[in-house]
Design an enzyme around this catalytic site. Structure first.
Site, PDB file in Angstrom:
ATOM      1  N   ASP A 200      14.516 113.911  85.451  1.00 32.95           N
ATOM      2  CA  ASP A 200      14.454 113.109  86.675  1.00 32.95           C
ATOM      3  C   ASP A 200      15.328 113.688  87.787  1.00 32.95           C
ATOM      4  O   ASP A 200      15.503 113.071  88.834  1.00 32.95           O
ATOM      5  CB  ASP A 200      14.864 111.667  86.392  1.00 32.95           C
ATOM      6  CG  ASP A 200      16.299 111.566  85.865  1.00 32.95           C
ATOM      7  OD1 ASP A 200      16.950 112.610  85.677  1.00 32.95           O
ATOM      8  OD2 ASP A 200      16.767 110.434  85.658  1.00 32.95           O
TER       9      ASP A 200
ATOM     10  N   HIS B  99      17.798  96.545  74.394  1.00 35.38           N
ATOM     11  CA  HIS B  99      17.631  95.101  74.273  1.00 35.38           C
ATOM     12  C   HIS B  99      18.987  94.429  74.470  1.00 35.38           C
ATOM     13  O   HIS B  99      19.587  93.889  73.538  1.00 35.38           O
ATOM     14  CB  HIS B  99      17.039  94.748  72.913  1.00 35.38           C
ATOM     15  CG  HIS B  99      16.323  93.427  72.901  1.00 35.38           C
ATOM     16  ND1 HIS B  99      15.103  93.235  73.519  1.00 35.38           N
ATOM     17  CD2 HIS B  99      16.653  92.220  72.354  1.00 35.38           C
ATOM     18  CE1 HIS B  99      14.724  91.986  73.354  1.00 35.38           C
ATOM     19  NE2 HIS B  99      15.648  91.342  72.660  1.00 35.38           N
TER      20      HIS B  99
ATOM     21  N   ASP C 282      14.045  99.948  75.053  1.00 36.77           N
ATOM     22  CA  ASP C 282      14.211  98.769  74.203  1.00 36.77           C
ATOM     23  C   ASP C 282      13.868  99.110  72.758  1.00 36.77           C
ATOM     24  O   ASP C 282      12.792  99.654  72.477  1.00 36.77           O
ATOM     25  CB  ASP C 282      13.314  97.639  74.711  1.00 36.77           C
ATOM     26  CG  ASP C 282      13.730  96.271  74.190  1.00 36.77           C
ATOM     27  OD1 ASP C 282      14.063  96.166  72.998  1.00 36.77           O
ATOM     28  OD2 ASP C 282      13.707  95.311  74.980  1.00 36.77           O
TER      29      ASP C 282
ATOM     30  N   ASP D 146      17.099 114.361  79.686  1.00 42.99           N
ATOM     31  CA  ASP D 146      17.976 113.720  80.660  1.00 42.99           C
ATOM     32  C   ASP D 146      17.749 114.249  82.073  1.00 42.99           C
ATOM     33  O   ASP D 146      17.648 113.495  83.037  1.00 42.99           O
ATOM     34  CB  ASP D 146      19.440 113.927  80.237  1.00 42.99           C
ATOM     35  CG  ASP D 146      20.426 113.202  81.137  1.00 42.99           C
ATOM     36  OD1 ASP D 146      19.988 112.495  82.069  1.00 42.99           O
ATOM     37  OD2 ASP D 146      21.638 113.341  80.911  1.00 42.99           O
TER      38      ASP D 146
ATOM     39  N   ASP E  80      22.605 112.252  83.977  1.00 44.76           N
ATOM     40  CA  ASP E  80      23.348 110.991  84.070  1.00 44.76           C
ATOM     41  C   ASP E  80      23.311 110.181  82.784  1.00 44.76           C
ATOM     42  O   ASP E  80      23.717 109.023  82.767  1.00 44.76           O
ATOM     43  CB  ASP E  80      22.814 110.146  85.232  1.00 44.76           C
ATOM     44  CG  ASP E  80      21.312 109.884  85.131  1.00 44.76           C
ATOM     45  OD1 ASP E  80      20.689 110.333  84.149  1.00 44.76           O
ATOM     46  OD2 ASP E  80      20.764 109.228  86.042  1.00 44.76           O
TER      47      ASP E  80
ATOM     48  N   SER F  95      13.582  88.046  75.897  1.00 37.58           N
ATOM     49  CA  SER F  95      13.237  88.219  74.485  1.00 37.58           C
ATOM     50  C   SER F  95      12.366  87.042  74.045  1.00 37.58           C
ATOM     51  O   SER F  95      11.269  86.851  74.568  1.00 37.58           O
ATOM     52  CB  SER F  95      14.495  88.373  73.636  1.00 37.58           C
ATOM     53  OG  SER F  95      14.173  88.848  72.354  1.00 37.58           O
TER      54      SER F  95
END
Length: 543
Positions: A268, A473, A435, A265, A272, A197
């Site tokens: 891919d 984050h 993030d 979701d 999960d 950060s």
């Protein structure tokens, strides 16, 4: 051995043979206390200071209460003295292990800093063994002011702003280097920096400004475009609190997140709870937004979003475009992955109450807005009563020159890393694709600027970027634990460049599962068989 009243510049070069012999004869446990009260003259520190004062120095035993490092070390506390009496000193801690591995690690801070980074603990999102326990001499500081990481009041003091922007890094580095050389009879063979950060921004700062001082840097979730992220925070706050109907209740933010998971979701190959294929998910964005919109929907208003509420989310998605240039030709701030698995209902997300506090707070009014508000009050306008809701980032008027100057001091957006690269310096950056504080697309954009400048082959020789699906984050659907310091050290000392890394999830709900950390732009795709909780069931795929 004589008391160390003053340390001179001679300790920045190799000691004589007799001095080395003396160091070997006297154990660190005997030499440690001698540092207490020592003075470092200003000439030992490359940037202007009034020198440094050592306040305490004592051995911490291996079995001392609170020492979880597994070994004895000398803890030194001190302060680098400011030039002006009205400027706070830079307080720092330095830890010297009894069994030194010949390396040093400077540790970055967070938020607006204000608290001394002790350097004694485990690095965030890394395995349990702390660098100090591995034999690293570690050090950190408070960046030159006192207060929690949310306080921006020090922005009223010019020297403190310069210290926060970059100068504290060099001043603390030089003071620590002199002390390390004095303690061990030689300087470190390798000097590393690690932070996330604000600490990530600091990592990029030391490469840009002090390339000769560091051999390797870990800079995670870096707050690179500091003025940009603060200005977009103000824009989000204005959308929530200065626009009728713009506030989004937490339940609706949760609905946005759950809807993105429902659509993306499985893209891919695995259900999960992680949106890994962000590019494929972005192709479904219109579908997601339309399904959330109240217009033409039979859903009640507590189940769908109005146009004003969606407009608030679009401020985050679209980022900030400025009709003028900040330092290094920066013209805005890149948007967030709002509809690609970013959870905006957490403690660092958007506001949790519909009323704006007189002084916005993280949880009540949103992290980005609270931080941006403080930046405008104290760094830009330098007026504690300044109303950020009435400020126009696109047309800052008389504040434009200050914004540009601040972006030069704090921004860390200079793409000129030629000196650092030429010296063989290495960089590892880990960034969450979800993030909610630092836009992952801003981090990607900086790397792309490096590629445009130097070419992909040259960038790959010194940089590794790992974009982590589901990671926010510091929290998220997947929170990676991986030994980045070990990977960096092997790269610097052995030339073993890191490729795919394996991370263990330390999120409470899914603790223990693993995933590959793929080099950008690759992402982990499920192979279609095998345990979905094991990294071996995934491959790094092209988006």
């Amino acid at each position: 051995m004589a008391h160390l009243a003053v340390l001179t510049g001679a300790w920045l070069v190799l000691a004589t043979q007799s001095a080395l012999a003396a160091q070997k004869e006297a154990p660190l446990s005997m030499r440690c206390a001698e540092f207490a009260g020592a003075v470092l003259p200003p000439e030992l520190i490359a940037l202007p200071t009034a020198g440094a004062q050592i306040e305490s120095a004592s051995m911490v035993g291996a079995t001392a209460p609170g020492n979880q490092q597994g070994g004895e070390y000398c803890r030194i506390t001190g302060r680098v003295k400011a030039l002006k009496p009205t400027t706070p000193d830079i307080r720092f801690d330095l830890n010297l292990p009894r069994h030194w591995n010949g390396r040093a690690l400077q540790v970055g801070g967070g938020g607006y800093n204000g608290v001394v980074v002790s350097g004694t603990g485990v690095m965030p999102f890394s395995p349990d063994r702390a660098p100090l326990a591995q034999g690293y001499a570690t050090f950190g500081d408070d960046s030159g002011h006192v207060g929690d990481s949310s306080l921006a009041v020090f922005g009223l003091v010019d020297e403190a702003v310069t210290n926060f922007g970059y100068a504290h890094l060099k001043k603390t580095h030089d003071a620590a280097l002199a002390l390390i050389a004095r303690a061990y009879g030689r300087p470190p063979q390798r000097m590393y920096f690690a932070g996330g950060s604000t600490g990530g921004r600091e990592g990029y700062t030391v490469m840009q400004r002090f390339p000769d001082d560091y051999d390797g840097v870990i800079a995670n979730s870096p707050a690179l475009n500091f003025s940009g992220v603060r200005l977009i925070g103000v824009k989000v706050g204005q959308a929530e609190y200065a626009t009728p109907g713009g506030f989004i209740p937490p339940l609706l933010l949760e609905r946005v997140y759950q809807r993105t998971l429902a659509v993306c979701d499985r893209l891919d190959g695995a259900a999960d709870g992680i949106v890994s294929d962000v590019a494929a998910c972005r192709a479904h964005e219109t579908e997601i937004v339309d399904s959330l919109r109240c217009a033409g929907s039979a859903l009640s208003r507590d189940e769908c979003l109005t146009d004003a509420q969606l407009a608030t989310l679009m401020v985050l998605r679209d980022g900030l475009s400025l009709p003028y240039r900040l330092a290094w030709d920066v013209s805005g701030y890149h948007g967030y992955n709002v509809f690609q698995g970013t959870h905006l209902n957490g403690s660092l997300g958007l506001g949790h109450q519909a009323q704006r506090l007189a002084v916005p707070k993280f949880f009540a009014n949103g992290y980005l807005f609270a931080q941006g508000d403080g930046y405008l009050r104290y760094f830009v306008a330098r007026d504690a009563d300044f109303d950020s809701l009435r400020f126009d980032p696109q047309h800052p008027g008389k504040y434009r020159a200050q914004l540009v100057a601040l972006s030069q001091t704090i921004g860390a957006m200079n793409p000129d890393l030629a000196r650092y690269m030429a010296r063989g310096g290495k960089l590892i950056t880990l960034q969450g694709l979800a993030d909610e504080v630092i836009s992952p697309n801003q981090t990607i954009a900086y790397r792309e600027a490096l590629v445009d400048r130097y070419g992909v082959d040259e960038v790959d020789r010194f940089m590794r970027l790992y974009m982590v699906p589901g990671f926010q984050h510091g929290s998220g659907a997947f929170v990676p634990s991986v030994d980045l310091l070990g990977a960096l050290d092997r790269w610097v000392t052995r030339g073993a460049s890191p490729e795919t890394l394996i991370a263990t999830d330390i999120a409470a709900a899914t603790n223990g599962r693993s995933r590959p950390l793929c080099r950008y732009p690759l992402f982990p795709r499920y192979v279609g068989k095998g345990n979905v909780n094991l990294a071996s069931s995934f491959v790094c795929a092209e988006p």
